[in-house]
Design an enzyme around this catalytic site. Sequence first.
Site, PDB file in Angstrom:
ATOM      1  N   HIS A 541      27.815  31.566  32.851  1.00  0.00           N
ATOM      2  CA  HIS A 541      28.620  31.019  33.936  1.00  0.00           C
ATOM      3  C   HIS A 541      29.194  32.121  34.826  1.00  0.00           C
ATOM      4  CE1 HIS A 541      32.395  28.598  35.293  1.00  0.00           C
ATOM      5  NE2 HIS A 541      31.455  28.582  36.217  1.00  0.00           N
ATOM      6  N   HIS A 546      28.838  33.426  39.349  1.00  0.00           N
ATOM      7  CA  HIS A 546      29.969  33.882  40.166  1.00  0.00           C
ATOM      8  C   HIS A 546      29.844  35.344  40.579  1.00  0.00           C
ATOM      9  CE1 HIS A 546      32.989  30.535  39.849  1.00  0.00           C
ATOM     10  NE2 HIS A 546      32.161  30.174  38.876  1.00  0.00           N
ATOM     11  N   ILE A 885      33.846  26.620  42.567  1.00  0.00           N
ATOM     12  CA  ILE A 885      34.914  26.353  41.602  1.00  0.00           C
ATOM     13  C   ILE A 885      34.576  27.058  40.296  1.00  0.00           C
ATOM     14  CG2 ILE A 885      33.901  24.271  40.648  1.00  0.00           C
ATOM     15  CD1 ILE A 885      37.662  24.926  41.260  1.00  0.00           C
TER      16      ILE A 885
END
Length: 885
Positions: A541, A546, A885
């Site tokens: 993740h 990101h 997000i």
Amino acid sequence: MGIFPPCHSSEMMEKLLGSVCGKIKDEPIVELKKIKGTVVLMKKNVMDVTDFGSSILDRFHELFGKGVSLQLVSSVNGDPANENKGKLSKEAFLENWISKITSLNAKDEASFDVVFNWDESHGIPGAVIIKNHHHSQFYLKSLTLEDFPSHEGPIHFDCNSWVYPTHRYKYDRVFFTNKTYLFDDTPQPLRFYRNQELKNLRGEESSGGMLKEWDRVYDYAYYNDLGSPEKGKDYARPSLGGNSDYPYPCRAKTGRKPNKKDPNSETRLFLLSLSIYVPRDEKFNQVKFSDFIGYAIKSIGQVFVPEIKAVFDKTINEFDTFQDVLNLYEGGVKLPEGQTLDKIRAHVPWELLKELIRSDGERFLKFPTPDVIKEDKTAWRTDEEFGREMLAGVNPVIIRRLQEFPPTSKLDPQQYGDQDSTIRREHLEKNMNGLSVDEAMEKNKLFILDHHDALMTYLRRINTTTTKTYASRTILLLQENGTLKPLAIELSLPHEEGDERGAVSRVFTPCDEEGVENSIWQLAKAYVAVNDSGYHQLISHWLNTHAVIEPFIIATNRQLSIVHPIHKLLKPHFRDTIHINALARQILINAGGVLERTVFPGKYAMEMSSAVYKNWNFTEQALPEDLIKRGIAIPDSSEPHGLKLVIEDYPFAVDGLEIWYAIESWVKEYCCFYYPTDDVVKGDTELKQWWKEVREEGHGDLRDKQWWPKMETQTELIQTCTIIIWVASALHAAVNFGQYPYAGYLPNRPTVSRRFMPEVGSAEYAELEADPDLAFLKTITAQFQTLLGVSLIEILSRHSTDEVYLGQRDTVGWTTDDRPLAAFERFSAALVEIETRITERNDDVTLRNRAGPVKVPYTLLYPSTSDTSRVGGLTGKGIPNSVSI
């Protein structure tokens, strides 16, 4: 005086002197055409509400002649007296600012008229200069010119930028029409403005120091702002990036001062400060920010209520039974239902309050029930579900085909000794339905979830903290019904006499009978889930979506003009990423932050992700390449896209490949329109500088890797853009939005283990025999960590009410070119067709991995292109355009 028409005194004097000196006759009379325009903007806001005080002050500025001025810039004729920059119109001003009544709801747009006096000989305008002489900033959405002479249809300027008062800038704010140009095709009168805008965004004229909210500077910095060394060694963290020991992607620069205790670290803001610098246009809009704060307020309430109750419990900070865990989701403040609540929400103008009174069944001060326990509260404990979630859960990107037995380690044996697996044939074959290991491998039936090497090098340090865990390997068999059957779990620790002595390992196998052996097997699966949860959050993740995307965003804004076709292609996929990453550095991944407190690597979390980044490979982020590398897919020319999946019912891969090829098809059509040959790619100077900066600055620690595309061909450009869009949209959706549905019930995805596997004869073993559920709960995440972790993933798993999904764009007039617009429509239509096929697959009961024992259909790669409802929430589906997000 009657011989002159009414005019200002300076004009009268000029005409008087002209008549005396005989100059008036020599000047041609220029007829100026009145061009009407409409400006759409949003005023400065405080959360969901227009800033009333600033609005009053802006009106006072208007009274004193300090309005908002605009000048059109010719794209046809340069001004020799002004370095051949495009000729300018006279200043025009927004009309009726004082008298126009605008909404107090910050998200509502306001339209203002403007009238330009334009010399038709200047040709078609290609840009506009805007000066804000007000007290406050505003968000400029667009300018549209109607009925422009010799131009078919309106001329549209897609602006989408905050414009601050002029004294905040050392340059003019310039916006271009929605035409798309490579640099060499840019009209000569606009080239200065194109170049100057990129210089401004690079901060070439910046005075240095801490960047302010009105600065528009995109620059690089290392991850040197995670620690607080002034608080002591427990809060000191190594700087990530810029060195071979701790390589890392770059992040956006803030310009804050060095830390006095450690000059290599950057000073941090107050912990709860949300004013960390990011370029203003990269910040959440007011709808997204209100959603974010609303989610946070709701989650904080959900944490404190059970914590207060726990003070009066017999075992503080512990769940005593699984019912204690279930109580987190049952009860709460019941709000009105149905049309009553819908009517209340319809009359609430502000997103913050709307989020607190949701109409989708969620109760105030209670966590929503996670999908994994909605239909069956115990199905998550089955072996079938344990295997299925490796294919259709929140981390479906790790499992690989077993291609050597026993599994071996790639760790240096000189430093770490023998780290090869101790799993043997006799551990496996008793549960292999009559197959031998060799037969199963030949038939591509054996798979492994391997977290051994990534964790082993840090395990000794991790286990000096309150965490007590293992490095794991799990081997599974692909059965005839398409499901995965776990055969063995290996749990390993570093040798107590030193790393060079190798690993100390134990192997556990399934037990179908009730009793302590079955309880031990359940615990073994829990340790695997702890490994997978930590690796998922830190690597799958955070790092692989990101962190790795941010350098591309910085380079795009610094080196590709906003009118460049690749900037326009990628821009929707960069929305909000820099801001959410900045907030993560502030409160999540910092020393003592939420991630360190809730995920097992603790203070070593980010350092561990740096070690994994050493082996990151950009080209392997392409889904087909990833599947081939993991042995999950094999080349097969008879298949539609030349790939055959060895696990046919692999929901992430099946849906993902459809999404991947839809993206690739769209990108190919788009890029081939602007780059018809390889020579055009090679000749694009902006593109060349962009790619050089991505490699040498943004991902500079990996600059010498041979796998970087050279960016000299159509194929390389298409591949690169497809990978960027895939990572920012679909890959992030697959590993993010399933967090609450699967890990919101933490026994299913524990993030921490607090004690080792019980030894025979110990008090812990006796407890496991007497009360296996209590022993399980005492082993995994404690109550407060659970509440904190679940609150975090609830926030991360929610879609904002202003979400823009793959195949959608938030602006209609983003280009004037018909073929790219038509190609995008085909892309959107293809995604809607994929939605239908995903639904059909989920309805097919023969595909057992689509929903599994927990009956949760796989919808994490359902695009939601057809969804224009703007409802948001915990939907468990939808692919947003960006890592937002």
